[in-house]
Design an enzyme around this catalytic site. Structure first.
Site, PDB file in Angstrom:
ATOM      1  N   GLU A 179      -1.514  -6.978   0.917  1.00 13.41           N
ATOM      2  CA  GLU A 179      -0.925  -5.925   0.095  1.00 13.41           C
ATOM      3  C   GLU A 179       0.391  -6.476  -0.440  1.00 13.41           C
ATOM      4  O   GLU A 179       1.357  -6.620   0.309  1.00 13.41           O
ATOM      5  CB  GLU A 179      -0.672  -4.666   0.927  1.00 13.41           C
ATOM      6  CG  GLU A 179      -0.126  -3.539   0.069  1.00 13.41           C
ATOM      7  CD  GLU A 179       0.577  -2.442   0.857  1.00 13.41           C
ATOM      8  OE1 GLU A 179       0.612  -1.308   0.372  1.00 13.41           O
ATOM      9  OE2 GLU A 179       1.098  -2.734   1.952  1.00 13.41           O
ATOM     10  N   ASP A 196      -2.894   5.810   0.453  1.00 14.19           N
ATOM     11  CA  ASP A 196      -1.496   5.995   0.048  1.00 14.19           C
ATOM     12  C   ASP A 196      -1.333   6.748  -1.262  1.00 14.19           C
ATOM     13  O   ASP A 196      -0.202   7.020  -1.672  1.00 14.19           O
ATOM     14  CB  ASP A 196      -0.811   4.633  -0.127  1.00 14.19           C
ATOM     15  CG  ASP A 196      -0.536   3.937   1.197  1.00 14.19           C
ATOM     16  OD1 ASP A 196      -0.350   4.639   2.205  1.00 14.19           O
ATOM     17  OD2 ASP A 196      -0.515   2.697   1.213  1.00 14.19           O
TER      18      ASP A 196
HETATM   19  C1  NOJ Z   1       1.594   0.178   3.198  1.00 15.28           C
HETATM   20  C2  NOJ Z   1       0.615   1.068   3.873  1.00 15.28           C
HETATM   21  O1  NOJ Z   1      -0.558   1.111   3.099  1.00 15.28           O
HETATM   22  C3  NOJ Z   1       1.280   2.418   4.013  1.00 15.28           C
HETATM   23  O2  NOJ Z   1       0.382   3.386   4.477  1.00 15.28           O
HETATM   24  C4  NOJ Z   1       2.458   2.267   4.945  1.00 15.28           C
HETATM   25  O3  NOJ Z   1       3.163   3.486   4.987  1.00 15.28           O
HETATM   26  C5  NOJ Z   1       3.394   1.170   4.470  1.00 15.28           C
HETATM   27  N1  NOJ Z   1       2.713  -0.011   4.062  1.00 15.28           N
HETATM   28  C6  NOJ Z   1       4.340   0.792   5.577  1.00 15.28           C
HETATM   29  O4  NOJ Z   1       3.656   0.095   6.585  1.00 15.28           O
END
Ligand code: NOJ
Ligand code: MG
Length: 541
Positions: A257, A320
């Site tokens: 990510e 998210d």
């Molecule tokens: C990205 C994750 O997808 C999200 O859910 C999380 O809150 C943040 N990173 C922090 O770990």
């Protein structure tokens, strides 16, 4: 030996709290996942990404880890994980797990020790700084989720601030400290040795920070620092991580990510085929249901990534962000329409989007429930639990049309979040019985992708069709498909398409076989050139 499996695979993201519950506490768990593996094998996906299930105080629902090498009792035990992995492998499903290397929980023993004082053994495992002379936080970085929140929290007893790009309960690890690197590498080894097929690496671009921790430019103030953090040292660290993972047999994969604002920036995190194997590509998560935003998104992705060394990924939804069906409905142009029209059109759009996701060049990631065409749940203020306001897309999966939707909740206990709208009929069991359902459409698309190398790894060319209609071809040797997506609310006629290149003849579409239609009628028949509102088709050329 051919292409690595993850280029041809269809990934399925499981958010464990919301997938399936085995013990009636209203929270999904590993045994729940295990009991539904055969449903995922039936759907045809190749690989599962399971969001965090490690020990955690759950302030960020598992992205705040207090023990990377154990399962939180809420989700089960390491034995449950081993059993899940063994069953998945027996069904031919790969499993990747989440690795959260940028931050721990503030209740991780490392951080508790760091809090013990400036000379504690783990103090330097985190990022500590003195206040500025005027007492302000060490720099102007903003944390995620709240544009007014500094990325720093003051620790009274030691008189210093610690850095957290997310919540104060998620202190950033200091990757300049070699012991941190070793410890986090150990975590990778722990899971690799248990047999996982790889990792989804959380905010991986943030593990390197500019050593001077300079202020972000004032013009960008309010953007979380996490979306701006892009420094060379991270690439060195990624090369070490890649070498470690590649040292294990079986083509393990790291999907990173990299939450940066441009695909060109994200592209650099593939390195020279020596950093991430795959990186998420987020513009499609935000693209509205319109022809040009989508064609721009496709062109900029393929323009930024050289597919020989940087294989693209596609994602419509995740844990998210609002689900794409919700985005195409409330966020889109359907606001003024009545409920029945909105329902029909958002269903049509979500079906057409499924065709896009499964036929673009790159590895698709589908988020649990999108195969059912779920909308976000409506979460009343009393039931909101997430600091980032992401509850709606994390609603539990409705497995059937009963009141509890296959969640074995006991007396007085309900699932941790409300179910999505229309779960009485929009659920797994009902759609499984209906060959015309969204679930069956996903299954047919995945199956076609598996049978047709052109769709999985073949070449890609945009076609010029007509305003409002996106078209492209996918080609592998003699095998060629055309995909047409009507983004408009009107029926359109599309006799042929052109690649726009002077030396390319136009492609005749009428009369070719409709392999898949997002609205089922017409499949297996010759294409008549008509596309209904929000319809997508896959044509065999
Ligand atoms: C990205 C994750 O997808 C999200 O859910 C999380 O809150 C943040 N990173 C922090 O770990
Ligand atoms: Mg449970």
């Amino acid at each position: 030996m051919g292409e690595p499996w993850w280029k041809q695979a269809v990934f399925y993201q499981i958010y464990p709290r919301s997938f399936a519950d085995s013990d009636g506490d209203g929270i999904g768990d590993l045994a729940g996942i295990r009991s539904h593996l055969s449903d995922l094998a039936w759907l045809g996906v190749d690989a599962l990404w399971i969001s965090p299930f490690y020990r955690s105080p759950m302030t960020d629902f598992g992205y705040d880890v207090s023990d990377y090498c154990d399962v939180d009792p809420l989700f089960g035990t390491l034995d449950d994980f081993d059993a899940l992995l063994a069953d998945a492998h027996a069904l031919g499903l790969k499993v990747i797990v989440d690795w959260v290397p940028n931050h721990t929980s503030d209740r991780h023993p490392w951080f508790l020790d760091a809090l013990a004082g400036r000379s504690s053994a783990h103090r330097n495992w985190y990022v500590w700084r003195d206040a500025r002379p005027d007492g302000a936080p060490p720099n102007n970085w903003v944390a995620a989720f709240d544009p007014s929140a500094p990325a720093w929290t003051f620790d009274e007893p030691s008189g210093q601030w610690y850095l957290h790009l997310f919540e104060p309960s998620q202190p950033d690890l200091n990757w300049d400290e070699p012991a941190v690197v070793d410890a986090m590498h150990e975590v990778l080894r722990f899971w690799l040795e248990r047999g996982v097929d790889g990792f989804r690496a959380d905010v991986i671009h943030a593990i390197g920070k500019d050593p001077d921790l300079p202020d972000d430019p004032p013009a960008l103030f309010g953007i979380p620092h996490c979306a701006l953090n892009d420094v060379p040292v991270t690439h060195e660290r990624l090369r070490d991580i890649r070498a470690l993972v590649d040292g294990y047999s079986g083509d393990r994969v790291i999907v990173g990510e990299v939450f940066l604002l441009s695909t060109a920036a994200v592209a650099t995190y593939y390195g020279h085929d020596d950093e991430l194997h795959l990186a998420f590509n987020f513009p499609p998560l935000f693209a509205p249901w319109m022809h040009h935003p989508w064609s721009d998104c496709i062109e900029s992705t393929y323009g930024a990534l050289d597919v020989r060394s940087a294989w693209p990924t596609w994602v419509l939804s995740n844990h998210d962000n609002p689900r794409h069906r919700t985005r195409y409905d409330f966020g889109g142009s359907l606001m003024g329409e009545n409920e029945a029209t909105r329902d029909r059109r958002s269903e049509a759009r979500a079906r057409a989007a499924a065709v896009l996701l499964m036929t673009l060049r790159g590895t698709p990631f589908l988020y649990q429930g999108e195969e059912l065409g779920l909308l976000d749940a409506i979460v009343t203020p009393e039931r909101r639990v997430d600091p980032g306001g992401r509850d709606g897309c994390r609603a539990p999966i409705p497995w059937d049309g009963t009141d509890t939707h296959g969640w074995p909740t006991g007396a007085g206990i309900e699932a941790w979040l409300p179910f999505p709208p229309d779960s009485d009929h929009r659920n797994h069991a009902d759609q499984r019985r209906d060959p015309g359902s969204m679930l069956h459409l996903y299954r047919r698309l995945i199956d076609l992708r598996h049978r047709a190398p052109a769709l999985a790894t073949g070449g890609f060319d945009l076609l010029e069709i007509t305003e409002g209609v996106l078209g492209y071809t996918r080609t592998d040797g003699d095998e060629s498909y055309a995909v047409l997506v009507n983004f408009t609310g009107q029926e359109v006629t599309t006799a042929d398409g052109s690649t726009g290149e002077p030396d390319h003849a136009s492609v005749s579409l009428v009369g070719t076989r409709v392999e898949i239609s997002s609205t089922r009628p017409g499949e297996g028949e010759p294409f008549d050139g008509l596309l209904a509102a929000d319809q997508a088709v896959v044509l065999r050329l």
